[in-house]
Write a protein that holds these residues in place. Structure first.
Motif, short mmCIF file in Angstrom:
data_model
loop_
_atom_site.label_atom_id
_atom_site.label_comp_id
_atom_site.label_asym_id
_atom_site.label_seq_id
_atom_site.Cartn_x
_atom_site.Cartn_y
_atom_site.Cartn_z
N LYS A 84 -52.44 25.27 33.96
CA LYS A 84 -51.62 25.85 35.03
C LYS A 84 -51.71 27.38 35.00
CE LYS A 84 -46.85 25.99 36.70
NZ LYS A 84 -45.47 25.56 36.43
N LYS A 85 -51.59 27.96 33.80
CA LYS A 85 -51.69 29.41 33.68
C LYS A 85 -53.07 29.91 34.08
CE LYS A 85 -48.16 29.89 30.11
NZ LYS A 85 -47.88 30.19 28.70
N ALA A 86 -54.11 29.18 33.68
CA ALA A 86 -55.47 29.57 34.04
C ALA A 86 -55.66 29.50 35.55
CB ALA A 86 -56.48 28.67 33.33
N ARG A 87 -55.11 28.47 36.18
CA ARG A 87 -55.20 28.32 37.64
C ARG A 87 -54.49 29.48 38.33
NH1 ARG A 87 -54.14 23.34 37.70
NH2 ARG A 87 -51.89 23.51 37.62
N GLU A 88 -53.29 29.82 37.85
CA GLU A 88 -52.53 30.93 38.42
C GLU A 88 -53.28 32.25 38.26
OE1 GLU A 88 -48.83 30.59 36.34
OE2 GLU A 88 -48.11 28.96 37.63
N GLU A 89 -53.89 32.45 37.10
CA GLU A 89 -54.66 33.66 36.84
C GLU A 89 -55.88 33.73 37.77
OE1 GLU A 89 -55.66 37.28 35.35
OE2 GLU A 89 -53.83 36.17 34.93
N ALA A 90 -56.52 32.60 37.95
CA ALA A 90 -57.69 32.55 38.84
C ALA A 90 -57.29 32.89 40.27
CB ALA A 90 -58.35 31.18 38.78
N ILE A 91 -56.17 32.39 40.70
CA ILE A 91 -55.68 32.66 42.07
C ILE A 91 -55.37 34.16 42.20
CG2 ILE A 91 -53.74 32.32 43.65
CD1 ILE A 91 -53.70 29.36 42.67
#
Length: 99
Positions: A84-91
Motif C-alpha cells: 500500500k505504501k509503495a503504491r501510494e509512493e508510486a502515485i
C-alpha cells in the motif's frame, strides 16, 4: 523419570482428549436440537455445532498452531501495508512527473 518435553506432551494429550470428550457431548446436544431449539418461526437457532464452540480453534491453541497462523496473518498484513505504501509512493511520483 519424565523429561519436561515428555511432561508437556502428556499435558497436551490430556487437554486434547478433554476437548474430544467435550466435543462429543456438544455433538449430542446438537443432535438433541433436532427435536428442540427452534425459534418462533420454526427455524433452528443453532445451525451447526461450531456456533456452540469452535473445537478447531481450541485444538490449534493447544498444539500451538494458532500462534503460527497468527504469525502468518501478521506477516501478510505487513506485506500488504508495504504494498500500500509503495503504491501510494508510486502515485505521488507519477503526479510529480505529470506537473
Amino acid at each position: 523419570m519424565m523429561t519436561m518435553e515428555e511432561l508437556r506432551l502428556r499435558e497436551q494429550a490430556h487437554d486434547l482428549r478433554s476437548i474430544d470428550e467435550h466435543e462429543l457431548l456438544t455433538n449430542f446436544a446438537f443432535e438433541n436440537r433436532t427435536v428442540q431449539g427452534a425459534d418462533k418461526d420454526g427455524n433452528y437457532v443453532v445451525k451447526n455445532p461450531s456456533q456452540i464452540i469452535d473445537f478447531k480453534k481450541i485444538r490449534k491453541k493447544i498444539t500451538g498452531e494458532i500462534e503460527k497462523d497468527e504469525a502468518k496473518v501478521n506477516q501478510l498484513k505487513e506485506l500488504s501495508e508495504r504494498a500500500k505504501k509503495a503504491r501510494e509512493e508510486a502515485i505521488r511520483e507519477l503526479k510529480k512527473g505529470g506537473n
